[in-house]
Design an enzyme around this catalytic site. Structure first.
Site, short mmCIF file in Angstrom:
data_model
loop_
_atom_site.label_atom_id
_atom_site.label_comp_id
_atom_site.label_asym_id
_atom_site.label_seq_id
_atom_site.Cartn_x
_atom_site.Cartn_y
_atom_site.Cartn_z
N GLN A 195 1.22 -0.71 -0.23
CA GLN A 195 0.26 0.14 -0.01
C GLN A 195 1.34 1.11 0.21
O GLN A 195 1.32 2.05 1.39
CB GLN A 195 -0.85 0.00 0.91
CG GLN A 195 -1.99 -1.61 1.43
CD GLN A 195 -2.87 -1.16 0.08
OE1 GLN A 195 -4.06 -0.65 1.01
NE2 GLN A 195 -2.97 -2.53 -0.64
N ALA A 238 -11.66 2.53 4.00
CA ALA A 238 -10.43 1.52 3.77
C ALA A 238 -10.20 2.25 2.16
O ALA A 238 -10.33 3.15 2.11
CB ALA A 238 -11.52 0.32 3.39
N HIS A 239 -8.66 1.82 1.94
CA HIS A 239 -7.90 2.53 0.79
C HIS A 239 -9.00 2.90 -0.36
O HIS A 239 -9.58 1.99 -0.49
CB HIS A 239 -6.59 0.96 0.62
CG HIS A 239 -7.45 -0.09 -0.04
ND1 HIS A 239 -6.53 -0.73 -0.34
CD2 HIS A 239 -8.99 -0.24 -0.07
CE1 HIS A 239 -7.00 -1.69 -0.47
NE2 HIS A 239 -8.36 -1.45 -0.92
N ASN A 240 -8.12 3.67 -1.01
CA ASN A 240 -8.62 4.42 -1.75
C ASN A 240 -10.56 5.11 -2.57
O ASN A 240 -10.59 4.90 -3.28
CB ASN A 240 -8.73 3.70 -3.61
CG ASN A 240 -7.14 3.28 -3.78
OD1 ASN A 240 -6.27 2.36 -3.05
ND2 ASN A 240 -6.34 4.22 -4.46
#
Length: 330
Positions: free
Chosen positions: A202, A243-245
């Site tokens: 990440q 969460a990511h993005n």
């Protein structure tokens, strides 16, 4: 603590004062718990029944609710009692903890860090390489800000918060205790031999706009690549996962225990109720509302309200619930 007359308070609220009280007001309180030195609030008709027996010397009331003033007990009619309550709470708000020294001697600050004017840095804080703090930033004890992160003017970070490397934080933000900004996103895939899991690096960051507030123990994960983005003015409750993005537009609200999976997009002014969960790669368009406890599996149209698990248009879901109750009684 300060005390005010009913006239002082109405001068701030600019409401319609009905009746009068000579009692000095020392603070706000619920109708059932109030004493004679308290002011209370009535924003719904269901609370009117408590006014007669309440000991409160005054109440702030929505102007569409009928409430009678009594001897030495006044009411102030306003358009919105909740917003008026915020102004009254501000009157009685006590000062935050005091820093005896602007930068505590136990704080560890890398020599390359840039610290703006008027910053306050508490005991045992860590500020890494090439970090930039704007003017009047407050870091309470035990905050960690890792390398190459920037924080804008007048942002307050409470104890236990960790801001990972390369994050960009706007001005006038508030992060409450134990917030996590920029931890690794949750990315794993089965290995080729099927005998384990491969961690996906990440390498992105988190970008947070201006005037964002994030509640205690909430997490905003860094992107797999590019950025996880929180727009200006968003308000995030305690124990929320982003969460990511994921990308949040401006002035969104997320209530406690709700969560966005990876690559969710929220438009402006989206409201997510408590314990609601949003599937990855889903878009919730501007002005939409997700009811508490709902599970969103598909995109939500602008301005739409959805409920249930899986979430559907609120009107359709309510009809289903009514039918199910009728069937259960047969």
């Amino acid at each position: 603590m300060a005390s005010y007359t009913i006239q002082d308070i109405n001068h701030v609220l600019k409401g319609e004062l009905i009746g009068n009280t000579t009692q000095k007001i020392d603070g706000p309180e619920e109708l059932q718990k109030a004493k004679s030195n308290h002011i209370s609030f009535i924003g719904s008709t269901k609370y009117v029944k408590y006014w007669t027996d309440s000991k409160a010397c005054a109440a702030i009331v929505n102007d569409n609710i009928t409430v009678e003033a009594f001897d030495n007990r006044a009411i102030i009619k306003v358009k919105n009692a909740d917003l008026a309550m915020a102004k009254v709470l501000e009157l009685f708000n006590q000062s935050p903890p005091i820093f005896e020294t602007d930068i505590h001697p136990t704080a560890v600050i890398h020599k390359t860090a840039i610290i703006g004017k008027g910053c306050k840095i508490g005991a045992h804080c860590y500020i890494g390489k090439n970090v930039e703090l704007g003017d009047d930033v407050i870091l309470y004890p035990n905050v960690c800000v890792f390398d190459e992160t920037t924080i804008g003017n007048h942002t307050t970070v409470w104890s236990g918060t960790v801001i990972r490397e390369r994050c960009i934080i706007g001005s006038h933000c508030i992060f409450h205790v134990n917030v996590s900004i920029g931890a690794d996103g949750f990315g794993y895939r089965p290995s080729d031999d099927g005998r384990g899991l491969v961690k996906i690096p990440q390498i992105g960051n988190v970008i947070i706009g201006h005037s964002v507030e994030i509640g205690a123990n909430s997490c905003v994960d860094r992107a797999k690549f590019s950025s996880t983005i929180i727009g200006d003015g968003c308000k995030i409750d305690n124990l929320v996962q982003i969460a990511h993005n994921s990308v949040m537009g401006r002035y969104c609200i997320m209530a406690g225990h709700s969560g966005l999976a990876g690559s969710v997009t929220l438009g402006d002014g989206v409201i997510i109720g408590g314990s609601a969960s949003i599937k990855d790669h889903t878009t919730i368009h501007s002005g939409a509302t997700v009811g508490a406890g709902s599970g969103v599996m598909n995109d939500v149209k602008a301005g739409e309200t959805v409920l249930g698990y899986p979430a559907q248009d609120a009107r359709d879901m309510l009809k289903q619930w009514v039918m199910m109750r009728k069937l259960a009684k047969q």
